[in-house]
Design a protein around this motif. Sequence first.
Motif, PDB file in Angstrom:
ATOM      1  N   ILE A 117      37.860  43.445  45.443  1.00 37.45           N
ATOM      2  CA  ILE A 117      37.744  42.182  44.731  1.00 37.45           C
ATOM      3  C   ILE A 117      38.085  42.431  43.266  1.00 37.45           C
ATOM      4  CG2 ILE A 117      36.216  40.270  44.140  1.00 37.45           C
ATOM      5  CD1 ILE A 117      34.367  41.258  46.421  1.00 37.45           C
ATOM      6  N   PHE A 118      39.029  41.685  42.741  1.00 35.72           N
ATOM      7  CA  PHE A 118      39.416  41.816  41.344  1.00 35.72           C
ATOM      8  C   PHE A 118      39.036  40.534  40.613  1.00 35.72           C
ATOM      9  CE2 PHE A 118      42.018  44.811  43.629  1.00 35.72           C
ATOM     10  CZ  PHE A 118      42.025  45.935  42.806  1.00 35.72           C
ATOM     11  N   ARG A 119      38.104  40.644  39.671  1.00 37.95           N
ATOM     12  CA  ARG A 119      37.643  39.505  38.901  1.00 37.95           C
ATOM     13  C   ARG A 119      38.466  39.370  37.609  1.00 37.95           C
ATOM     14  NH1 ARG A 119      34.402  36.953  42.734  1.00 37.95           N
ATOM     15  NH2 ARG A 119      32.725  38.328  43.450  1.00 37.95           N
ATOM     16  N   GLY A 120      38.445  38.170  37.044  1.00 36.88           N
ATOM     17  CA  GLY A 120      39.105  37.939  35.764  1.00 36.88           C
ATOM     18  C   GLY A 120      40.619  37.992  35.837  1.00 36.88           C
ATOM     19  N   GLN A 121      41.213  37.403  36.885  1.00 38.03           N
ATOM     20  CA  GLN A 121      42.655  37.499  37.122  1.00 38.03           C
ATOM     21  C   GLN A 121      43.380  36.184  36.815  1.00 38.03           C
ATOM     22  OE1 GLN A 121      43.984  40.541  37.932  1.00 38.03           O
ATOM     23  NE2 GLN A 121      41.868  41.222  37.667  1.00 38.03           N
ATOM     24  N   GLN A 122      42.953  35.477  35.760  1.00 45.23           N
ATOM     25  CA  GLN A 122      43.595  34.201  35.454  1.00 45.23           C
ATOM     26  C   GLN A 122      45.061  34.370  35.099  1.00 45.23           C
ATOM     27  OE1 GLN A 122      41.698  31.302  35.889  1.00 45.23           O
ATOM     28  NE2 GLN A 122      43.770  30.442  35.965  1.00 45.23           N
ATOM     29  N   ASP A 123      45.422  35.481  34.451  1.00 45.72           N
ATOM     30  CA  ASP A 123      46.831  35.698  34.116  1.00 45.72           C
ATOM     31  C   ASP A 123      47.676  35.861  35.369  1.00 45.72           C
ATOM     32  OD1 ASP A 123      45.597  38.134  34.702  1.00 45.72           O
ATOM     33  OD2 ASP A 123      46.712  39.268  33.192  1.00 45.72           O
ATOM     34  N   PHE A 124      47.116  36.468  36.402  1.00 46.20           N
ATOM     35  CA  PHE A 124      47.814  36.616  37.681  1.00 46.20           C
ATOM     36  C   PHE A 124      48.018  35.244  38.323  1.00 46.20           C
ATOM     37  CE2 PHE A 124      48.099  37.177  42.227  1.00 46.20           C
ATOM     38  CZ  PHE A 124      48.834  38.339  42.405  1.00 46.20           C
ATOM     39  N   ILE A 125      46.964  34.444  38.353  1.00 37.80           N
ATOM     40  CA  ILE A 125      47.043  33.121  38.971  1.00 37.80           C
ATOM     41  C   ILE A 125      47.983  32.209  38.195  1.00 37.80           C
ATOM     42  CG2 ILE A 125      45.695  31.051  39.545  1.00 37.80           C
ATOM     43  CD1 ILE A 125      43.325  32.956  40.113  1.00 37.80           C
ATOM     44  N   ASP A 126      47.915  32.261  36.875  1.00 39.50           N
ATOM     45  CA  ASP A 126      48.760  31.398  36.045  1.00 39.50           C
ATOM     46  C   ASP A 126      50.229  31.815  36.064  1.00 39.50           C
ATOM     47  OD1 ASP A 126      46.575  29.909  35.343  1.00 39.50           O
ATOM     48  OD2 ASP A 126      46.292  30.858  33.382  1.00 39.50           O
ATOM     49  N   ALA A 127      50.514  33.044  36.477  1.00 36.26           N
ATOM     50  CA  ALA A 127      51.908  33.520  36.476  1.00 36.26           C
ATOM     51  C   ALA A 127      52.785  32.725  37.429  1.00 36.26           C
ATOM     52  CB  ALA A 127      51.948  35.005  36.830  1.00 36.26           C
ATOM     53  N   GLY A 128      52.217  32.172  38.491  1.00 36.13           N
ATOM     54  CA  GLY A 128      52.948  31.252  39.355  1.00 36.13           C
ATOM     55  C   GLY A 128      53.738  31.896  40.468  1.00 36.13           C
ATOM     56  N   GLY A 129      54.385  31.015  41.246  1.00 34.34           N
ATOM     57  CA  GLY A 129      54.987  31.390  42.516  1.00 34.34           C
ATOM     58  C   GLY A 129      56.046  32.464  42.466  1.00 34.34           C
ATOM     59  N   GLU A 130      56.962  32.404  41.504  1.00 32.46           N
ATOM     60  CA  GLU A 130      58.023  33.407  41.455  1.00 32.46           C
ATOM     61  C   GLU A 130      57.450  34.791  41.181  1.00 32.46           C
ATOM     62  OE1 GLU A 130      61.153  33.016  42.394  1.00 32.46           O
ATOM     63  OE2 GLU A 130      60.529  30.982  42.909  1.00 32.46           O
TER      64      GLU A 130
END
Length: 367
Positions: A117-130
Amino acid sequence: MSYVSLLGRPSRLFLVNLLREERGQGPFETYPYKHLLPEIFPTAETHQPALQDFEHVDPGHRALKHPNPRAFLAGATSISHLTPAIGTEVRGVSLAKLTSDERDELALEVARRGMMIFRGQQDFIDAGGEFWKEFGSHFGRLHVHPTGGYPEGLPEIHMIYRDQQTIYYESDKITSIQWHTDMSHERQPPGLTFFFLLAYPETGGDTLFASGVTALKKLSPAFVSYLRTLKQVQLGVDINVLNRGGKRKRYSRRDCVTTVHPLVRRHPVTGEESLFINPECTQSIVGYKKEESDMLLKFLYNHIASSMESQARVRWEPATVVAWDNRNCLHSALFDYAGTPARRHGARITPQAERPIPADPTLDLSA
């Protein structure tokens, strides 16, 4: 128009219409991830040929040669194991910023721990589909779900969506738990897999994981030796089976796949053996009569479900990404939030891996 399918579930048409109707009004008006709703479903025009075999090189092999195969965790602010057997929670490591070598190390560590489990991954989620596609492709060929919906331009990203209008249970079951491994009926099922939720209930909607490695170790050595000799038939049931009559063929990208897999598989990097069965897809044990096959499979399913020593539970928090090795883990979502206004909306990145390697190298998988 009836919106209910043959199984008593909302039909695909109902889900598509519901999502489209609500995108511009009510609870979807300000929903920041409405562009990632699974709106696009297969049609007759998008029917595709069967997946072709490919050579898979697991990134974990490369990490074994690194001076420190766990170097990607050097900046972590906290690392804690959920249980001795499975599951590690990490804070302070950005998945989006991992180098190629660090991604290799991630693959090895997840293979060893089963799930992380990796917490604090908003930059990963915000990076988007591509970015998600590029990231996932590092670990294998991205799988396109045979029936699932996807957002515009992202067929390689499998989206899930449930709310109080679309959540369902099988009417003849007393629990929503359904242990399974994703797409295990494919000739080359997924390996390292990533999943994150864009929306989730305040309470409930957790994900359960079970280690096929630990479950196997709990059995007696003589019984394990016997299980190594067995083969199973797996079938991509889902909507493909209902399509046999042709009434819902429009919702299938590919023809139904039937595959022979070992009951016990060996991980190509760690060498560990694990039970590899899937209550959603495993149809029978090769060479056994139905009653014999059903008896043995029921025992193994019950063993996995009841072996708490083999299990871990993920409670979702904002900006959480879960990675697991689909080769040696089973999982189940919990729909215990049914009847509440909460939605559960997530994305899965699903790289395929090698064809399952039998624990018994003499096992013939051709039949």
